[in-house]
Design an enzyme around this catalytic site. Structure first.
Site, PDB file in Angstrom:
ATOM      1  N   GLY A   9      24.043  33.562  36.375  1.00 50.24           N
ATOM      2  CA  GLY A   9      25.371  34.191  36.224  1.00 50.24           C
ATOM      3  C   GLY A   9      25.142  35.627  35.782  1.00 50.24           C
ATOM      4  N   ARG A  88      39.710  27.134  26.395  1.00 43.56           N
ATOM      5  CA  ARG A  88      38.368  26.939  26.972  1.00 43.56           C
ATOM      6  C   ARG A  88      38.315  25.631  27.756  1.00 43.56           C
ATOM      7  NH1 ARG A  88      37.541  28.902  21.690  1.00 43.56           N
ATOM      8  NH2 ARG A  88      36.466  30.909  21.621  1.00 43.56           N
ATOM      9  N   ASN A  95      33.860  24.515  35.853  1.00 47.26           N
ATOM     10  CA  ASN A  95      32.534  24.863  35.342  1.00 47.26           C
ATOM     11  C   ASN A  95      31.574  23.675  35.368  1.00 47.26           C
ATOM     12  OD1 ASN A  95      33.324  27.447  35.106  1.00 47.26           O
ATOM     13  ND2 ASN A  95      33.466  27.513  32.885  1.00 47.26           N
ATOM     14  N   VAL A 118      25.789  28.763  27.825  1.00 47.38           N
ATOM     15  CA  VAL A 118      26.847  29.648  27.312  1.00 47.38           C
ATOM     16  C   VAL A 118      28.198  29.293  27.931  1.00 47.38           C
ATOM     17  CG1 VAL A 118      27.600  32.069  27.127  1.00 47.38           C
ATOM     18  CG2 VAL A 118      25.173  31.525  26.976  1.00 47.38           C
ATOM     19  N   ASN A 120      31.639  27.801  29.247  1.00 50.89           N
ATOM     20  CA  ASN A 120      32.649  27.019  28.524  1.00 50.89           C
ATOM     21  C   ASN A 120      33.254  25.917  29.386  1.00 50.89           C
ATOM     22  OD1 ASN A 120      32.983  27.917  25.831  1.00 50.89           O
ATOM     23  ND2 ASN A 120      33.813  29.861  26.586  1.00 50.89           N
ATOM     24  N   HIS A 175      32.947  24.526  19.754  1.00 54.84           N
ATOM     25  CA  HIS A 175      33.380  25.895  20.013  1.00 54.84           C
ATOM     26  C   HIS A 175      34.789  25.823  20.582  1.00 54.84           C
ATOM     27  CE1 HIS A 175      33.065  30.084  20.860  1.00 54.84           C
ATOM     28  NE2 HIS A 175      33.063  29.957  22.159  1.00 54.84           N
TER      29      HIS A 175
HETATM   30  N1  LIG Z   1      29.779  30.002  24.446  1.00 53.97           N
HETATM   31  C1  LIG Z   1      30.465  31.096  24.154  1.00 53.97           C
HETATM   32  O1  LIG Z   1      30.632  31.416  22.994  1.00 53.97           O
HETATM   33  C2  LIG Z   1      31.000  31.958  25.256  1.00 53.97           C
HETATM   34  C3  LIG Z   1      31.362  33.288  25.008  1.00 53.97           C
HETATM   35  C4  LIG Z   1      31.806  34.069  26.083  1.00 53.97           C
HETATM   36  C5  LIG Z   1      31.907  33.519  27.362  1.00 53.97           C
HETATM   37  N2  LIG Z   1      31.592  32.222  27.545  1.00 53.97           N
HETATM   38  C6  LIG Z   1      31.664  31.593  28.877  1.00 53.97           C
HETATM   39  O2  LIG Z   1      30.594  32.082  29.668  1.00 53.97           O
HETATM   40  C7  LIG Z   1      30.967  32.020  31.055  1.00 53.97           C
HETATM   41  C8  LIG Z   1      30.709  33.377  31.712  1.00 53.97           C
HETATM   42  O3  LIG Z   1      31.569  34.353  31.171  1.00 53.97           O
HETATM   43  P1  LIG Z   1      31.582  35.830  31.786  1.00 53.97           P
HETATM   44  O4  LIG Z   1      32.525  36.617  30.979  1.00 53.97           O
HETATM   45  O5  LIG Z   1      30.194  36.317  31.987  1.00 53.97           O
HETATM   46  O6  LIG Z   1      32.233  35.525  33.218  1.00 53.97           O
HETATM   47  P2  LIG Z   1      32.067  36.410  34.564  1.00 53.97           P
HETATM   48  O7  LIG Z   1      33.106  35.939  35.503  1.00 53.97           O
HETATM   49  O8  LIG Z   1      31.983  37.845  34.224  1.00 53.97           O
HETATM   50  O9  LIG Z   1      30.617  35.947  35.113  1.00 53.97           O
HETATM   51  C9  LIG Z   1      30.342  34.659  35.543  1.00 53.97           C
HETATM   52  C10 LIG Z   1      29.387  34.771  36.726  1.00 53.97           C
HETATM   53  O10 LIG Z   1      28.966  33.451  37.113  1.00 53.97           O
HETATM   54  C11 LIG Z   1      28.746  33.507  38.515  1.00 53.97           C
HETATM   55  N3  LIG Z   1      28.683  32.170  39.089  1.00 53.97           N
HETATM   56  C12 LIG Z   1      29.697  31.318  39.403  1.00 53.97           C
HETATM   57  N4  LIG Z   1      29.206  30.202  39.965  1.00 53.97           N
HETATM   58  C13 LIG Z   1      27.859  30.337  40.010  1.00 53.97           C
HETATM   59  C14 LIG Z   1      26.808  29.520  40.480  1.00 53.97           C
HETATM   60  N5  LIG Z   1      27.043  28.315  41.017  1.00 53.97           N
HETATM   61  N6  LIG Z   1      25.544  29.992  40.377  1.00 53.97           N
HETATM   62  C15 LIG Z   1      25.282  31.203  39.843  1.00 53.97           C
HETATM   63  N7  LIG Z   1      26.244  32.031  39.382  1.00 53.97           N
HETATM   64  C16 LIG Z   1      27.518  31.599  39.475  1.00 53.97           C
HETATM   65  C17 LIG Z   1      29.937  34.333  39.021  1.00 53.97           C
HETATM   66  O11 LIG Z   1      29.693  34.814  40.331  1.00 53.97           O
HETATM   67  C18 LIG Z   1      30.007  35.422  37.959  1.00 53.97           C
HETATM   68  O12 LIG Z   1      29.271  36.585  38.337  1.00 53.97           O
HETATM   69  C19 LIG Z   1      32.439  31.572  31.065  1.00 53.97           C
HETATM   70  O13 LIG Z   1      32.513  30.186  31.293  1.00 53.97           O
HETATM   71  C20 LIG Z   1      32.921  31.914  29.667  1.00 53.97           C
HETATM   72  O14 LIG Z   1      34.009  31.121  29.260  1.00 53.97           O
HETATM   73  C21 LIG Z   1      31.130  31.435  26.533  1.00 53.97           C
END
Ligand SMILES: NC(=O)c1ccc[n+]([C@@H]2O[C@H](COP(=O)([O-])OP(=O)(O)OC[C@H]3O[C@@H](n4cnc5c(N)ncnc54)[C@H](O)[C@@H]3O)[C@@H](O)[C@H]2O)c1
Length: 308
Positions: A9, A88, A95, A118, A120, A175
């Site tokens: 990602g 989330r 996801n 990471v 969600n 979370h």
């Molecule tokens: N755990 C935490 O505390 C926390 C904090 C922030 C974000 N997050 C989560 O992290 C994730 C990413 O957030 P973000 O802001 O980077 O989102 P984003 O949309 O900017 O990036 C996500 C990326 O994943 C890619 N993707 C989708 N399917 C894929 C696959 N099968 N293989 C490879 N890549 C793929 C998309 O093309 C995109 O570029 C979200 O689910 C968000 O909720 C979690």
């Protein structure tokens, strides 16, 4: 040998994590994504910053999992983020499908890696990655507590007008809205914040911490937080790659600790070269234990929906 870190990602969190990790020279970084050109472009751009940063981290963007082979750490950020008004948990089904796509390919190419999840809803996605990978529980870790604790620490430092370096804090549990900030174990220069602030002030900061993710989503409108989340995952990766034995709140698969069985929940963990090397069972009050159990119950409901 240099360490190798793959980040699945290459969106906001993934690319920013690559930025922090490369600029700390934690190892060579591979960015991968399903969108053609995005990991390649961001990877090359970051690589070109390294002479200025004076860091010998090689950065590669790719769509081919072969390039990720034999990674020491794989950070999974693939997935959709929240939009305003979404929880989330609303991300669960989409996801989970992405996790099914990603984890098998990661494991086939890096069978000895340590996974940091990471995406969600965090605890459920960590549980999915654990079950799909077949890895031992020390090698699948969820990132949430470091971020939630950092938010709490930032708010405490602002409230008291002190250096963030003086502030430590612990946020346990899932979370989500049921996360469990622990004021008794949160300190400024070793002094518990319960000695430094009124109860009502602490409650206000605790609530802001619980709503910390939503506060940023509301501002951004089109995505969720990424600077602090990616800094948090970088701290975890550094603890593992440098075998620091650092105590950090992480989502870990519990097998009886805190009376919780077969579920990912945020607890204090010792992170070192083997991943989670220990889970600390700290003493909790009845009220804190009840909050942790409630948090675990909400994770249990989510994992039941996708059956992991
Ligand atoms: N755990 C935490 O505390 C926390 C904090 C922030 C974000 N997050 C989560 O992290 C994730 C990413 O957030 P973000 O802001 O980077 O989102 P984003 O949309 O900017 O990036 C996500 C990326 O994943 C890619 N993707 C989708 N399917 C894929 C696959 N099968 N293989 C490879 N890549 C793929 C998309 O093309 C995109 O570029 C979200 O689910 C968000 O909720 C979690």
């Amino acid at each position: 040998m240099r360490k190798k870190i793959t980040i699945v990602g290459s969106g906001n969190v993934g690319a920013t994590a690559a930025h922090w990790m490369a600029s700390k020279e934690l190892g060579d970084v591979v960015l991968i994504d399903i969108i053609d050109g995005v990991p390649q472009g961001k990877g090359l751009d970051l690589l070109e910053a390294m002479p200025i940063e004076k860091r010998d981290s090689f950065v590669l963007g790719t769509q081919d999992y072969k390039d990720t082979a034999n990674s020491d750490i794989v950070v999974i950020t693939a997935g959709i983020p929240r939009k305003p008004g979404m929880s989330r948990d609303d991300l669960l089904n989409t996801n989970y499908k992405i996790m099914q796509d990603v984890v098998g390919k990661v494991v086939a190419n890096s069978p000895n890696s340590i996974l940091i999840v990471v995406s969600n809803p965090l605890d459920a996605m960590a549980q999915a990655a654990y079950k799909i990978s077949g890895f031992s529980r020390n090698r699948v870790i969820g990132m949430a507590g470091v971020l939630d604790s950092a938010r709490f620490r930032a708010f405490i430092a602002m409230e008291l007008g002190v250096s963030v370096e003086n502030v430590t804090a612990f946020v346990l549990g899932g979370h989500g809205d049921t996360m469990v900030p622990l004021p008794r174990y949160s300190t400024v220069a070793g002094v518990p914040i319960t000695e430094l602030m009124e109860k009502s002030t602490i409650e206000r900061l605790v609530q802001r911490t619980r709503d910390g993710g939503a506060e940023i989503v509301k501002y951004l409108k089109t995505g969720s937080a990424f600077y602090a989340p990616s800094a948090a995952v970088t701290e975890m990766a550094e603890a593992i790659l440098k075998d620091k034995k650092k105590i950090l709140p992480c989502a870990a698969y519990l097998e009886g600790e805190y009376g919780i069985h077969g579920l990912f929940v945020g607890v204090p963990c010792k992170l070192g070269a083997r991943g989670i090397e220990d889970v600390w069972e700290i003493r909790l009050t009845d009220e804190e234990m009840a909050a942790l159990k409630k948090s675990a119950d909400s994770v249990k409901e989510l994992v039941a929906v996708v059956g992991v």
